[in-house]
Scaffold this motif. Structure first.
Motif, short mmCIF file in Angstrom:
data_model
loop_
_atom_site.label_atom_id
_atom_site.label_comp_id
_atom_site.label_asym_id
_atom_site.label_seq_id
_atom_site.Cartn_x
_atom_site.Cartn_y
_atom_site.Cartn_z
N SER A 1 -25.66 -1.43 0.56
CA SER A 1 -27.05 -1.88 0.52
C SER A 1 -27.63 -2.06 1.92
O SER A 1 -28.85 -2.01 2.10
CB SER A 1 -27.18 -3.18 -0.27
OG SER A 1 -26.55 -4.25 0.41
N ALA A 2 -26.78 -2.25 2.93
CA ALA A 2 -27.27 -2.40 4.29
C ALA A 2 -27.86 -1.11 4.84
O ALA A 2 -28.63 -1.12 5.79
CB ALA A 2 -26.15 -2.88 5.21
N ARG A 3 -27.52 0.02 4.23
CA ARG A 3 -28.04 1.30 4.72
C ARG A 3 -29.54 1.43 4.54
O ARG A 3 -30.16 2.25 5.20
CB ARG A 3 -27.33 2.45 4.01
CG ARG A 3 -25.89 2.55 4.39
CD ARG A 3 -25.23 3.71 3.73
NE ARG A 3 -23.81 3.71 4.07
CZ ARG A 3 -22.97 4.59 3.65
NH1 ARG A 3 -23.37 5.57 2.87
NH2 ARG A 3 -21.71 4.52 4.01
N ILE A 4 -30.11 0.65 3.65
CA ILE A 4 -31.55 0.73 3.44
C ILE A 4 -32.32 0.27 4.67
O ILE A 4 -33.48 0.62 4.85
CB ILE A 4 -31.98 -0.04 2.17
CG1 ILE A 4 -33.29 0.51 1.65
CG2 ILE A 4 -32.05 -1.52 2.43
CD1 ILE A 4 -33.59 0.12 0.23
N MET A 5 -31.66 -0.48 5.56
CA MET A 5 -32.35 -0.95 6.76
C MET A 5 -32.77 0.22 7.66
O MET A 5 -33.70 0.09 8.44
CB MET A 5 -31.50 -1.94 7.54
CG MET A 5 -30.48 -1.35 8.45
SD MET A 5 -29.75 -2.65 9.45
CE MET A 5 -28.50 -1.72 10.25
N ALA B 1 -24.28 -5.02 15.41
CA ALA B 1 -23.14 -4.30 15.98
C ALA B 1 -23.60 -2.96 16.56
O ALA B 1 -24.46 -2.30 15.97
CB ALA B 1 -22.08 -4.07 14.91
N PRO B 2 -23.05 -2.57 17.70
CA PRO B 2 -23.47 -1.30 18.32
C PRO B 2 -23.32 -0.08 17.41
O PRO B 2 -24.12 0.84 17.48
CB PRO B 2 -22.56 -1.17 19.55
CG PRO B 2 -22.15 -2.57 19.87
CD PRO B 2 -22.10 -3.29 18.55
N PRO C 1 -27.78 4.00 15.53
CA PRO C 1 -28.45 4.78 14.47
C PRO C 1 -29.80 4.16 14.07
O PRO C 1 -30.75 4.89 13.74
CB PRO C 1 -27.48 4.74 13.31
CG PRO C 1 -26.17 4.38 13.89
CD PRO C 1 -26.46 3.56 15.10
N LEU C 2 -29.91 2.83 14.13
CA LEU C 2 -31.18 2.19 13.81
C LEU C 2 -32.24 2.60 14.83
O LEU C 2 -33.37 2.92 14.47
CB LEU C 2 -31.01 0.66 13.77
CG LEU C 2 -32.27 -0.14 13.43
CD1 LEU C 2 -32.78 0.23 12.05
CD2 LEU C 2 -31.98 -1.62 13.53
N GLY C 3 -31.86 2.61 16.09
CA GLY C 3 -32.78 3.06 17.13
C GLY C 3 -33.22 4.50 16.92
O GLY C 3 -34.38 4.85 17.12
N LEU C 4 -32.28 5.34 16.51
CA LEU C 4 -32.61 6.76 16.25
C LEU C 4 -33.57 6.89 15.06
O LEU C 4 -34.48 7.72 15.11
CB LEU C 4 -31.35 7.57 16.00
CG LEU C 4 -30.48 7.86 17.22
CD1 LEU C 4 -29.22 8.62 16.80
CD2 LEU C 4 -31.25 8.64 18.26
#
Length: 168
Positions: free
Chosen positions: A6-10, A153-154, A159-162
């Protein structure tokens, strides 16, 4: 890591929230240019930004609800961040309606100034959205990325930045 898949939705939720707020910021800039320098393309820029901004705000609210159900046990909580984002969506809808009304009027210039003023007044909601997790204690997660660093976490941060860059 406790949230599992479920965290992938971020990776959709965070960029959508960013672009929903950035859209209104762009509309505010266009409104300032329109009112101060009376540039004829500024009103068009504000109108062009409004619909994608509303779409990203709606995506933010939808993905937040989808994320909230398994993690918090509820689809919706009337906390400061969620409520102020919902208000932003309603502000977008009102701006779009006002802009369409001004396009239908013969005296579009006078009405479009009203639209620009509305964009400026609506900008008051942006700091409320940003600081809501600091001002009010709620279910919504606090700020994870600040000027002092990140609590993410890095392996999840880059990936969030991308995705934020890609959506932008």
């Amino acid at each position: 890591y406790l949230q599992g898949d479920s965290a992938r939705i971020m990776y959709v939720h965070v960029p959508a929230a960013w672009l929903g707020m950035a859209g209104w910021s762009g509309m505010t800039l266009a409104a300032i240019v329109q009112l101060v320098w009376r540039h004829p393309l500024a009103a068009l820029a504000g109108r062009a930004i409004a619909e994608p901004g509303a779409l990203f705000t709606a995506i933010c609210l939808g993905t937040g609800s989808i994320w909230g159900r398994p993690t918090w046990g509820t689809w919706w909580q009337w906390d400061g961040r969620m409520t102020s984002m919902l208000i932003l969506l309603f502000l977008y809808f009102a701006y779009i309606a006002l802009a369409r009304a001004s396009a239908d009027q013969a005296e579009g210039a006078g009405v479009s100034r009203v639209t620009a003023v509305f964009a400026l007044v609506g900008a008051v909601n942006l700091p409320v959205i940003h600081y809501s997790v600091i001002w009010w204690n709620s279910l919504h997660q606090g700020q994870s990325i600040t000027l002092r660093g990140s609590s993410i976490a890095p392996s999840m941060l880059w990936p969030l930045g991308l995705t934020v860059l890609g959506f932008s």
